[in-house]
Design a protein around this motif. Structure first.
Motif, PDB file in Angstrom:
ATOM      1  N   CYS A  26      17.032  -3.621   1.030  1.00 13.88           N
ATOM      2  CA  CYS A  26      15.650  -3.999   1.388  1.00 13.88           C
ATOM      3  C   CYS A  26      14.808  -4.201   0.128  1.00 13.88           C
ATOM      4  CB  CYS A  26      15.017  -2.930   2.265  1.00 13.88           C
ATOM      5  SG  CYS A  26      15.720  -2.776   3.916  1.00 13.88           S
ATOM      6  N   TYR A  27      14.943  -3.272  -0.795  1.00 11.12           N
ATOM      7  CA  TYR A  27      14.185  -3.321  -2.056  1.00 11.12           C
ATOM      8  C   TYR A  27      14.540  -4.581  -2.837  1.00 11.12           C
ATOM      9  CZ  TYR A  27      12.711  -1.919  -6.778  1.00 11.12           C
ATOM     10  OH  TYR A  27      12.144  -1.882  -8.034  1.00 11.12           O
ATOM     11  N   LEU A  28      15.839  -4.849  -2.975  1.00 12.73           N
ATOM     12  CA  LEU A  28      16.284  -5.985  -3.785  1.00 12.73           C
ATOM     13  C   LEU A  28      15.835  -7.312  -3.191  1.00 12.73           C
ATOM     14  CD1 LEU A  28      19.934  -4.870  -4.706  1.00 12.73           C
ATOM     15  CD2 LEU A  28      17.869  -4.744  -6.115  1.00 12.73           C
ATOM     16  N   PHE A  37       7.859  -4.263  -0.544  1.00  8.99           N
ATOM     17  CA  PHE A  37       8.803  -3.324   0.040  1.00  8.99           C
ATOM     18  C   PHE A  37       8.010  -2.164   0.641  1.00  8.99           C
ATOM     19  CE2 PHE A  37      11.607   0.483  -0.942  1.00  8.99           C
ATOM     20  CZ  PHE A  37      12.417   0.314   0.171  1.00  8.99           C
ATOM     21  N   VAL A  38       8.187  -1.938   1.938  1.00  8.50           N
ATOM     22  CA  VAL A  38       7.413  -0.941   2.683  1.00  8.50           C
ATOM     23  C   VAL A  38       8.296   0.259   3.009  1.00  8.50           C
ATOM     24  CG1 VAL A  38       6.132  -0.485   4.810  1.00  8.50           C
ATOM     25  CG2 VAL A  38       5.958  -2.730   3.698  1.00  8.50           C
ATOM     26  N   LEU A  39       7.748   1.459   2.859  1.00 13.11           N
ATOM     27  CA  LEU A  39       8.440   2.674   3.287  1.00 13.11           C
ATOM     28  C   LEU A  39       7.722   3.209   4.520  1.00 13.11           C
ATOM     29  CD1 LEU A  39      10.542   4.911   2.950  1.00 13.11           C
ATOM     30  CD2 LEU A  39       8.942   6.067   1.395  1.00 13.11           C
ATOM     31  N   ASP A  59      12.024  12.444  -1.932  1.00 10.85           N
ATOM     32  CA  ASP A  59      12.657  12.854  -3.193  1.00 10.85           C
ATOM     33  C   ASP A  59      13.810  11.923  -3.546  1.00 10.85           C
ATOM     34  OD1 ASP A  59      10.920  14.974  -3.363  1.00 10.85           O
ATOM     35  OD2 ASP A  59      12.351  16.487  -2.662  1.00 10.85           O
ATOM     36  N   GLY A  60      14.610  11.582  -2.536  1.00  9.03           N
ATOM     37  CA  GLY A  60      15.751  10.706  -2.777  1.00  9.03           C
ATOM     38  C   GLY A  60      15.318   9.330  -3.249  1.00  9.03           C
ATOM     39  N   MET A  61      14.301   8.780  -2.631  1.00  6.83           N
ATOM     40  CA  MET A  61      13.806   7.455  -3.027  1.00  6.83           C
ATOM     41  C   MET A  61      13.232   7.490  -4.436  1.00  6.83           C
ATOM     42  SD  MET A  61      14.319   5.279  -0.537  1.00  6.83           S
ATOM     43  CE  MET A  61      13.102   3.971  -0.644  1.00  6.83           C
ATOM     44  N   GLU A  62      12.518   8.566  -4.742  1.00  4.92           N
ATOM     45  CA  GLU A  62      11.934   8.681  -6.089  1.00  4.92           C
ATOM     46  C   GLU A  62      13.027   8.815  -7.141  1.00  4.92           C
ATOM     47  OE1 GLU A  62       8.751  11.461  -8.614  1.00  4.92           O
ATOM     48  OE2 GLU A  62       9.297  11.994  -6.558  1.00  4.92           O
ATOM     49  N   SER A  67      10.827   2.368  -5.737  1.00  8.07           N
ATOM     50  CA  SER A  67       9.407   2.584  -5.451  1.00  8.07           C
ATOM     51  C   SER A  67       8.920   1.580  -4.409  1.00  8.07           C
ATOM     52  CB  SER A  67       8.583   2.445  -6.736  1.00  8.07           C
ATOM     53  OG  SER A  67       8.819   1.187  -7.345  1.00  8.07           O
ATOM     54  N   HIS A  68       8.096   2.052  -3.486  1.00  5.30           N
ATOM     55  CA  HIS A  68       7.588   1.206  -2.416  1.00  5.30           C
ATOM     56  C   HIS A  68       6.219   0.635  -2.782  1.00  5.30           C
ATOM     57  CE1 HIS A  68       6.759   5.493  -1.657  1.00  5.30           C
ATOM     58  NE2 HIS A  68       5.547   5.071  -1.325  1.00  5.30           N
TER      59      HIS A  68
END
Length: 472
Positions: A26-28, A37-39, A59-62, A67-68
């Motif tokens: 999704c990010y890429l 990119f939305v979280l 924590d995992g995303m960071e 980053s969203h």
């Protein structure tokens, strides 16, 4: 069209590798097109959602560096909005109250299973008149799915998919207590947030036709869909904890660099020629949804280990140290007053696969080992090693210049004076000062451990040899 993707995990557990790969894709796709990119945290399952799981996802995303641009949004904070849309559907006759009891639904399901029919709601309350509806009685709200026609969508990974509406039942969009359900909230959120591309695991393929019908009933424009195949273990079975289906943060704990895990995840279903190593910038530039494989991918820990070592060797040492510091703290290794840790990275990365191993491997540069490696001591700390160690110690005591070059020369001079090969001096000395049989260049190792510790450890090795002689 401005691209907007979303990663929408349910906080009913940790962020696992399958979810992390979906987030990465999704990010890429968003970044490749200069989109957003939305979280979004889909926490409507109140019984299973926990604050701890939400934090584990964040924590995992960071840690991964994904980053969203918007969010995190929480569905439990949008109940008023879902209620408005629900009432709109009811008013237009596109949804209806259902009063069927659990007992009736269970009996219906049992009958359908016995008759080998499609499992689903039979529309019993679909055509009740207003007079027949007693809203004071317990009820749910169902979406009135079209009875005929076909739902067709062009999946960006799987290709064209068509499902007959006759195979779809009337889904519940609001429970008896009024709380909205997953399929309904997803549709409202994606429309409100103007999501253009829904990229998610292929376990959601069956939800897509239902959601498309809801989107069209609300009057919105459907996004494009891309369903990513699942990840299997290397034995071909569904990924489980024994294969590596653990929290993303467990990979941090086990000593993997986030860059290595991202690189590994992007290759689980996507490739670009024979290239193996991809920076995040490479991924953004080269990634394309249409190049994602349709078949499931197999998780391979050996490949992840190899990638992790490549990153430990190739990243700037200071960046590796930033991630290594956590492991040093966990293993209670105090590096104050010792050699700069970044100097050790190029020398030690070849010898280990993870940061956890690396922390353990450099411990002897900062503190005395507790005991010798049994195999190394048995082989190299024999009585015949006493004389080389004693002579080397004499020369090291007298050394005014404690540099790698001078120290290497001392080892060489000791071997020459005793008419021994370098290995007959170097290996006992290496085991004496490190406790094991592996280390960087001996001169460098001596310099970085420091004179006081080196002499103390040689004495320990000589004492070991003495005790060995006494017991033989």
């Amino acid at each position: 069209m401005s691209v907007k993707t979303r990663f929408a995990p349910s906080p009913t557990g940790y962020l696992h590798v399958g979810g992390a790969r979906t987030a990465l894709y999704c990010y890429l796709h968003a970044k490749k097109t200069s989109g957003d990119f939305v979280l979004r945290i889909e926490d409507t399952d109140r019984e299973r959602s926990t604050d701890e799981s939400v934090q584990a996802i964040l924590d995992g995303m960071e840690w991964l560096g994904l980053s969203h641009d918007e969010g995190p949004y929480y569905q439990t904070k949008r109940f008023d909005r879902y209620a408005v849309v629900k009432e709109h559907l009811l008013a237009e006759g596109k949804a209806y109250p259902c009063f069927c009891s659990k007992e009736r639904l269970d009996a219906l399901r049992e009958e359908q299973m016995q008759n080998k029919q499609n499992i689903g709601y039979d529309g019993h309350c679909r055509n009740l008149t207003v007079q027949e509806q007693d809203l004071s009685q317990p009820h749910v709200i169902r979406f009135k799915n079209p009875l005929d026609g076909v739902v067709t969508f062009d999946d960006l990974i799987k290709g064209e998919i068509s499902v007959s509406n006759a195979e779809l039942d009337d889904l519940i969009i609001a429970r008896t207590d009024g709380t909205p359900t997953y399929n309904f909230t997803v549709v409202v959120d994606d429309l409100d947030m103007k999501i253009t591309h829904v990229i998610r695991g292929d376990d959601h393929v069956n939800n897509t036709p239902r959601q498309i019908n809801m989107i069209e009933a609300i009057g919105g424009q459907r996004p494009l869909f891309a369903h990513v195949p699942m990840i299997l273990g290397d034995d071909g079975k569904r990924l489980s904890k024994r294969h590596g289906a653990v929290s993303v943060m467990q990979y941090r704990d086990d000593g993997y660099l986030p860059q290595a895990l991202l690189n590994y995840l992007v290759r689980l279903g996507w490739s670009h020629g024979d290239q193996e190593i991809f920076s995040l910038e490479d991924m953004v530039h080269l990634f394309a949804l249409e190049d994602v494989n349709r078949a499931p991918s197999a998780f391979n820990t050996e490949k992840l280990n190899w990638l992790n070592q490549q990153y430990m060797k190739s990243l700037p040492a200071t960046e590796v140290v930033n991630h290594l510091e956590w492991h040093l703290e966990q293993q209670k290794i105090n590096t104050d007053g010792g050699v700069a840790v970044e100097l050790l990275i190029p020398e030690m990365a070849e010898r280990v696969k993870t940061l956890k191993e690396l922390a353990s491997a450099i411990r002897y540069f900062y503190e005395d080992y507790q005991e010798f490696d049994p195999n190394a001591a048995k082989k190299h700390l024999r009585p015949v090693a006493r004389q080389p160690l004693e002579l080397a110690k004499e020369k090291l005591v007298e050394a005014a210049d404690w540099s790698a070059e001078t120290l290497h020369q001392i080892v060489s001079d000791t071997a020459s004076e005793l008419e021994l090969g370098m290995g007959k001096v170097g290996m006992p000395l290496r085991v004496a000062i490190t406790g094991a049989g592996m280390s960087p260049d001996l001169g460098i190792t001596l310099e970085w451990i420091g004179k006081e510790a080196v002499l103390r450890r040689i004495d320990k090795a000589l004492d070991f040899i003495t005790k060995r002689e006494a017991s033989s």
